[in-house]
Design a protein around this motif. Structure first.
Motif, PDB file in Angstrom:
ATOM      1  N   VAL A   1       0.821  -1.220   0.000  1.00 39.58           N
ATOM      2  CA  VAL A   1       0.000   0.000   0.000  1.00 39.58           C
ATOM      3  C   VAL A   1       0.850   1.263   0.000  1.00 39.58           C
ATOM      4  O   VAL A   1       0.712   2.108  -0.897  1.00 39.58           O
ATOM      5  CB  VAL A   1      -0.982  -0.024   1.183  1.00 39.58           C
ATOM      6  CG1 VAL A   1      -1.719   1.303   1.296  1.00 39.58           C
ATOM      7  CG2 VAL A   1      -1.978  -1.159   1.011  1.00 39.58           C
ATOM      8  N   PRO A   2       1.745   1.476   0.983  1.00 44.44           N
ATOM      9  CA  PRO A   2       2.551   2.701   0.937  1.00 44.44           C
ATOM     10  C   PRO A   2       3.498   2.744  -0.261  1.00 44.44           C
ATOM     11  O   PRO A   2       3.834   3.824  -0.746  1.00 44.44           O
ATOM     12  CB  PRO A   2       3.322   2.677   2.265  1.00 44.44           C
ATOM     13  CG  PRO A   2       3.341   1.254   2.675  1.00 44.44           C
ATOM     14  CD  PRO A   2       2.062   0.662   2.177  1.00 44.44           C
ATOM     15  N   LEU A   3       3.930   1.566  -0.758  1.00 43.25           N
ATOM     16  CA  LEU A   3       4.831   1.555  -1.907  1.00 43.25           C
ATOM     17  C   LEU A   3       4.136   2.091  -3.152  1.00 43.25           C
ATOM     18  O   LEU A   3       4.673   2.952  -3.860  1.00 43.25           O
ATOM     19  CB  LEU A   3       5.333   0.131  -2.161  1.00 43.25           C
ATOM     20  CG  LEU A   3       6.172  -0.050  -3.431  1.00 43.25           C
ATOM     21  CD1 LEU A   3       7.532   0.610  -3.263  1.00 43.25           C
ATOM     22  CD2 LEU A   3       6.335  -1.522  -3.786  1.00 43.25           C
ATOM     23  N   LEU A   4       2.934   1.598  -3.423  1.00 42.26           N
ATOM     24  CA  LEU A   4       2.256   1.953  -4.666  1.00 42.26           C
ATOM     25  C   LEU A   4       1.547   3.306  -4.595  1.00 42.26           C
ATOM     26  O   LEU A   4       1.406   3.983  -5.612  1.00 42.26           O
ATOM     27  CB  LEU A   4       1.235   0.864  -5.036  1.00 42.26           C
ATOM     28  CG  LEU A   4       1.821  -0.537  -5.307  1.00 42.26           C
ATOM     29  CD1 LEU A   4       0.706  -1.516  -5.618  1.00 42.26           C
ATOM     30  CD2 LEU A   4       2.831  -0.493  -6.450  1.00 42.26           C
ATOM     31  N   THR A   5       1.093   3.693  -3.422  1.00 41.08           N
ATOM     32  CA  THR A   5       0.333   4.932  -3.327  1.00 41.08           C
ATOM     33  C   THR A   5       1.159   6.127  -2.871  1.00 41.08           C
ATOM     34  O   THR A   5       0.820   7.265  -3.198  1.00 41.08           O
ATOM     35  CB  THR A   5      -0.850   4.753  -2.358  1.00 41.08           C
ATOM     36  OG1 THR A   5      -0.354   4.369  -1.069  1.00 41.08           O
ATOM     37  CG2 THR A   5      -1.803   3.694  -2.876  1.00 41.08           C
ATOM     38  N   LEU A   6       2.230   5.873  -2.113  1.00 38.47           N
ATOM     39  CA  LEU A   6       3.038   6.973  -1.586  1.00 38.47           C
ATOM     40  C   LEU A   6       4.484   6.929  -2.042  1.00 38.47           C
ATOM     41  O   LEU A   6       5.222   7.889  -1.843  1.00 38.47           O
ATOM     42  CB  LEU A   6       3.001   6.964  -0.044  1.00 38.47           C
ATOM     43  CG  LEU A   6       1.631   7.036   0.619  1.00 38.47           C
ATOM     44  CD1 LEU A   6       1.764   6.856   2.119  1.00 38.47           C
ATOM     45  CD2 LEU A   6       0.958   8.352   0.290  1.00 38.47           C
ATOM     46  N   GLY A   7       4.896   5.795  -2.618  1.00 37.13           N
ATOM     47  CA  GLY A   7       6.295   5.644  -2.983  1.00 37.13           C
ATOM     48  C   GLY A   7       7.189   5.413  -1.790  1.00 37.13           C
ATOM     49  O   GLY A   7       8.411   5.619  -1.867  1.00 37.13           O
ATOM     50  N   VAL A   8       6.597   4.948  -0.677  1.00 38.76           N
ATOM     51  CA  VAL A   8       7.353   4.689   0.545  1.00 38.76           C
ATOM     52  C   VAL A   8       7.373   3.181   0.766  1.00 38.76           C
ATOM     53  O   VAL A   8       6.315   2.571   0.963  1.00 38.76           O
ATOM     54  CB  VAL A   8       6.709   5.383   1.764  1.00 38.76           C
ATOM     55  CG1 VAL A   8       7.490   5.056   3.039  1.00 38.76           C
ATOM     56  CG2 VAL A   8       6.650   6.880   1.543  1.00 38.76           C
ATOM     57  N   PRO A   9       8.534   2.530   0.732  1.00 42.83           N
ATOM     58  CA  PRO A   9       8.573   1.075   0.939  1.00 42.83           C
ATOM     59  C   PRO A   9       8.265   0.706   2.380  1.00 42.83           C
ATOM     60  O   PRO A   9       8.814   1.289   3.315  1.00 42.83           O
ATOM     61  CB  PRO A   9      10.015   0.702   0.570  1.00 42.83           C
ATOM     62  CG  PRO A   9      10.796   1.950   0.769  1.00 42.83           C
ATOM     63  CD  PRO A   9       9.865   3.098   0.471  1.00 42.83           C
ATOM     64  N   GLY A  10       7.362  -0.259   2.562  1.00 47.02           N
ATOM     65  CA  GLY A  10       6.988  -0.687   3.898  1.00 47.02           C
ATOM     66  C   GLY A  10       7.950  -1.678   4.507  1.00 47.02           C
ATOM     67  O   GLY A  10       7.861  -1.976   5.690  1.00 47.02           O
ATOM     68  N   SER A  11       8.871  -2.224   3.709  1.00 44.79           N
ATOM     69  CA  SER A  11       9.828  -3.205   4.214  1.00 44.79           C
ATOM     70  C   SER A  11      11.041  -3.214   3.295  1.00 44.79           C
ATOM     71  O   SER A  11      11.053  -2.538   2.247  1.00 44.79           O
ATOM     72  CB  SER A  11       9.193  -4.599   4.257  1.00 44.79           C
ATOM     73  OG  SER A  11       8.860  -5.042   2.957  1.00 44.79           O
ATOM     74  N   ALA A  12      12.061  -3.985   3.682  1.00 48.39           N
ATOM     75  CA  ALA A  12      13.270  -4.074   2.859  1.00 48.39           C
ATOM     76  C   ALA A  12      12.955  -4.695   1.497  1.00 48.39           C
ATOM     77  O   ALA A  12      13.530  -4.301   0.473  1.00 48.39           O
ATOM     78  CB  ALA A  12      14.333  -4.902   3.584  1.00 48.39           C
ATOM     79  N   SER A  13      12.039  -5.657   1.467  1.00 44.75           N
ATOM     80  CA  SER A  13      11.651  -6.275   0.193  1.00 44.75           C
ATOM     81  C   SER A  13      10.987  -5.254  -0.728  1.00 44.75           C
ATOM     82  O   SER A  13      11.227  -5.224  -1.943  1.00 44.75           O
ATOM     83  CB  SER A  13      10.707  -7.450   0.445  1.00 44.75           C
ATOM     84  OG  SER A  13      11.325  -8.429   1.249  1.00 44.75           O
ATOM     85  N   MET A  14      10.137  -4.422  -0.148  1.00 39.45           N
ATOM     86  CA  MET A  14       9.470  -3.399  -0.952  1.00 39.45           C
ATOM     87  C   MET A  14      10.461  -2.340  -1.447  1.00 39.45           C
ATOM     88  O   MET A  14      10.257  -1.729  -2.498  1.00 39.45           O
ATOM     89  CB  MET A  14       8.367  -2.723  -0.134  1.00 39.45           C
ATOM     90  CG  MET A  14       7.202  -3.628   0.207  1.00 39.45           C
ATOM     91  SD  MET A  14       6.290  -4.224  -1.248  1.00 39.45           S
ATOM     92  CE  MET A  14       6.829  -5.934  -1.295  1.00 39.45           C
ATOM     93  N   ALA A  15      11.547  -2.139  -0.695  1.00 37.05           N
ATOM     94  CA  ALA A  15      12.576  -1.196  -1.154  1.00 37.05           C
ATOM     95  C   ALA A  15      13.228  -1.695  -2.442  1.00 37.05           C
ATOM     96  O   ALA A  15      13.564  -0.907  -3.337  1.00 37.05           O
ATOM     97  CB  ALA A  15      13.626  -1.003  -0.065  1.00 37.05           C
TER      98      ALA A  15
END
Length: 500
Positions: free
Chosen positions: A321-335
Motif C-alpha cells: 500500500v505505501p509503496l504503490l500509493t506513496l512511494g514509501v517502501p513498507g519493508s526491505a523487500s518493498m525497497a
C-alpha cells in the motif's frame, strides 16, 4: 471496477506463468535459515530490471509472498526460524511436531498463510488510499508504541514467571544496543570488535537461541531419540495430516480475520514489518483466549500458530500500500521493488495509479494468484519437508548443526557471526535448562533497535519532552488499546471464575 483495475487484471493474467515460479523460489528461499525475501530479491534484482516492469514487479511480489510461507517449514520441522517473523511459528509449531502432529501444523500454516495473503490482497486492492493515509500519519511516536505492543508479549507468554520474563526482555533490549548509536553515532558495547559495529546479527541470535540450543539439549539427552520415535507412531499420514490441519484452520474464522487485519495494518506502517505483526497478532490471540486455551500457548497452540502465519502473509499486502500509493517502501523487500519501479521510469507516488494504473493493479491482482499457488505448492513441498524431518534424531542432529552454521553465516558471510550463533546457542541451552523464557530475550533483541530509534526520533519531535508520546491523538488511541489489551482479558477471566 475501474478501467485500470480491469486492465491490470488482464495484464496479470498475461503474465500468470511468472506467479508459480516466484512462489516456488520464495518458498525454497524461505525454507533456508538465514535467507529472507529481501536477500533473494536483492540477488535477483538484475533479473527483475531486465524484465518488463509488470513482470519484474509481479515476480518480486510472488517471491516475497512465497518466502513468508516457506519460513514455516524449518521453524516447525527443525525448530530453526528462517527470519524473526517465523519465531512465533517455532514456538507453537515445533511442540506439535514433537508430539506427532507435524503434518497437521504444516497444514495449519499453509492454510493460514493462504487466507492471510487473500485478506491482505483484498485490503490492498480496495482500501489502499485509506490505509496509506493512515500509515502516513504514523510518526516515530506511534511506531514506538506499536513496538511496545510486541514487548507486552514478554509479560504475557513467559512460562518461567513474570519476573523472569521481564528480566530476559530487558536483557534483550540491552543486547540490542550493542553497535553504533542510531542517533549520535557512538560505539556501544563493541569492545573494539569491528564485527560488532553494526550490532548483533538478529538471524545469528535467532538461530542460536531457538535452533542450536536444541542441538545441545539433544546431544546431552539421548532419550530425545525415544521421544521422536514414540511420536512417529502417532503421526497421521503426512498428506492426510496436512489436509486435517487446513480444515481445522478454516473452523477458526475469527482468529484468521483478526490476525490478518493486524498484519495488513502493521504492514502498511513503514519499518514495522512482519516480525512486529507476528508478535502483535500472537499477543492479541493470547489475550482473547479463554483460560484453558491460554494454557496451551507455548506448548503447541493451534490459535497461536494461525495468528502468526496469517499475520505474516497479510503483511505482504499491507506493505504494498505505501509503496504503490506513496512511494514509501513498507519493508526491505518493498525497497527492492521501489528500485525496479525507478529503473523503469514508473511514477513513484500517488500519480502511479493515474499514469501506470494497469501495472499497479496487475501487482495487486498477483497477490490472489500467489495465494492459490501458496496453497498448491506449499502442500506439495510441505509433504516433502515433513517426511525429511522424520529421519532419526541421531542422523538429523548433525544436519541441523550444519544448517545452524549456515544460518549464522548467510546474513553477513562472516565467521564471527557463527561464533555469535554458537554463543547464543549456549545461552539458550542454559536458559531452557533453568526455565528462563528464551522468547522474551529474543523479542527484546528483535525489537530493540526499532524501539530505540523510534523513541529518540520521537523525543526530538517533542523537543526532548516525553509528553509527545501522550499528546498526539493517534498515540492516545494506541495507549488506550494497549491498556485494554493488558487489563480487559485478565479482568474478564477473573469475573468468569468468580461466577463459576
Amino acid at each position: 471496477m475501474s478501467d485500470f483495475m480491469i486492465d491490470g487484471l488482464f495484464l496479470m493474467l498475461g503474465n500468470l506463468w511468472l506467479v508459480p515460479i516466484g512462489v516456488m523460489l520464495g518458498i525454497c528461499v524461505g525454507a533456508m535459515p538465514g535467507l529472507s525475501a529481501s536477500n533473494s530479491l536483492a540477488i535477483l534484482l538484475p533479473v527483475m530490471v531486465v524484465l518488463p516492469p509488470e513482470q519484474g514487479l509481479v515476480l518480486g511480489v510472488c517471491i516475497y509472498a512465497g518466502a513468508e510461507m516457506g519460513n514455516s517449514f524449518p521453524a516447525i520441522t527443525l525448530r530453526i526460524p528462517g527470519t524473526a517473523a517465523s519465531a512465533v511459528t517455532t514456538i507453537e509449531g515445533y511442540p506439535m511436531m514433537m508430539r506427532g502432529e507435524g503434518a497437521r501444523a504444516i497444514g495449519i500454516c499453509i492454510m493460514a498463510s493462504t487466507i492471510g495473503a487473500i485478506i491482505g490482497g483484498l485490503g490492498a486492492l480496495f482500501a489502499a488510499p485509506l490505509i496509506a493515509s493512515m500509515a502516513l500519519s504514523f510518526s516515530p511516536v506511534e511506531i514506538c508504541i506499536i513496538v511496545i505492543f510486541g514487548l507486552a508479549v514478554i509479560a504475557l507468554i513467559s512460562t518461567g514467571g513474570l519476573i523472569k520474563g521481564l528480566m530476559c526482555g530487558m536483557l534483550g533490549l540491552l543486547l540490542a544496543t550493542i553497535g553504533t548509536d542510531p542517533v549520535f553515532g557512538q560505539f556501544r558495547g563493541t569492545f573494539g570488535i569491528i564485527s560488532l559495529y553494526d550490532g548483533l546479527t538478529v538471524i545469528s541470535v535467532l538461530v542460536g537461541l531457538l535452533g542450536f540450543s536444541e542441538v545441545l539439549r539433544y546431544a546431552e539427552d539421548l532419550g530425545a531419540k525415544a521421544e521422536t520415535s514414540s511420536s512417529d507412531n502417532k503421526n497421521v499420514l503426512a498428506l492426510r495430516g496436512i489436509m486435517q490441519g487446513a480444515k481445522e484452520t478454516l473452523k477458526r474464522p475469527v482468529e484468521l480475520i483478526r490476525s490478518s487485519l493486524i498484519g495488513l495494518g502493521i504492514g502498511a506502517v513503514p519499518g514495522a514489518g512482519a516480525s512486529v505483526a507476528a508478535f502483535v497478532a500472537y499477543q492479541q490471540s493470547m489475550s482473547f483466549a479463554s483460560g484453558k486455551k491460554r494454557e496451551e500457548y507455548g506448548k503447541g497452540s493451534v490459535d497461536g500458530l494461525i495468528a502468526a502465519d496469517s499475520a505474516n502473509n497479510a503483511v505482504v499486502g499491507g506493505s504494498l500500500v505505501p509503496l504503490l500509493t506513496l512511494g514509501v517502501p513498507g519493508s526491505a523487500s518493498m525497497a527492492v521493488l521501489l528500485v525496479v519501479m525507478g529503473y523503469h521510469g514508473l511514477s513513484v507516488g500517488p500519480r502511479l495509479f493515474e499514469l501506470n494504473g494497469d501495472i499497479a493493479y496487475a501487482v495487486l491482482w498477483s497477490q490472489f494468484a500467489a495465494a492459490f499457488f501458496i496453497l498448491v505448492l506449499g502442500t506439495l513441498l510441505g509433504f516433502v519437508a515433513y517426511h525429511a524431518a522424520r529421519v532419526q534424531m541421531g542422523i538429523i542432529i548433525p544436519i541441523i548443526s550444519v544448517f545452524c552454521m549456515l544460518g549464522g553465516f548467510a546474513k553477513s558471510q562472516a565467521i564471527f557471526d557463527i561464533g555469535v550463533m554458537v554463543f547464543f546457542g549456549c545461552v539458550g541451552y542454559v536458559m531452557k535448562k533453568y526455565n528462563y523464557p528464551v522468547i522474551a530475550l529474543l523479542l527484546g533483541v528483535v525489537l530493540g533497535g526499532l524501539f530505540e530509534g523510534s523513541f529518540f526520533r520521537g523525543l526530538r519531535m517533542g523537543f526532548d519532552s516525553p509528553a509527545i508520546f501522550f499528546e498526539r491523538p493517534i498515540a492516545q488511541v494506541l495507549w488506550g488499546l494497549l491498556v485494554v489489551t493488558l487489563l480487559v482479558p485478565p479482568i474478564a477471566r477473573y469475573v468468569l471464575n468468580r461466577k463459576k
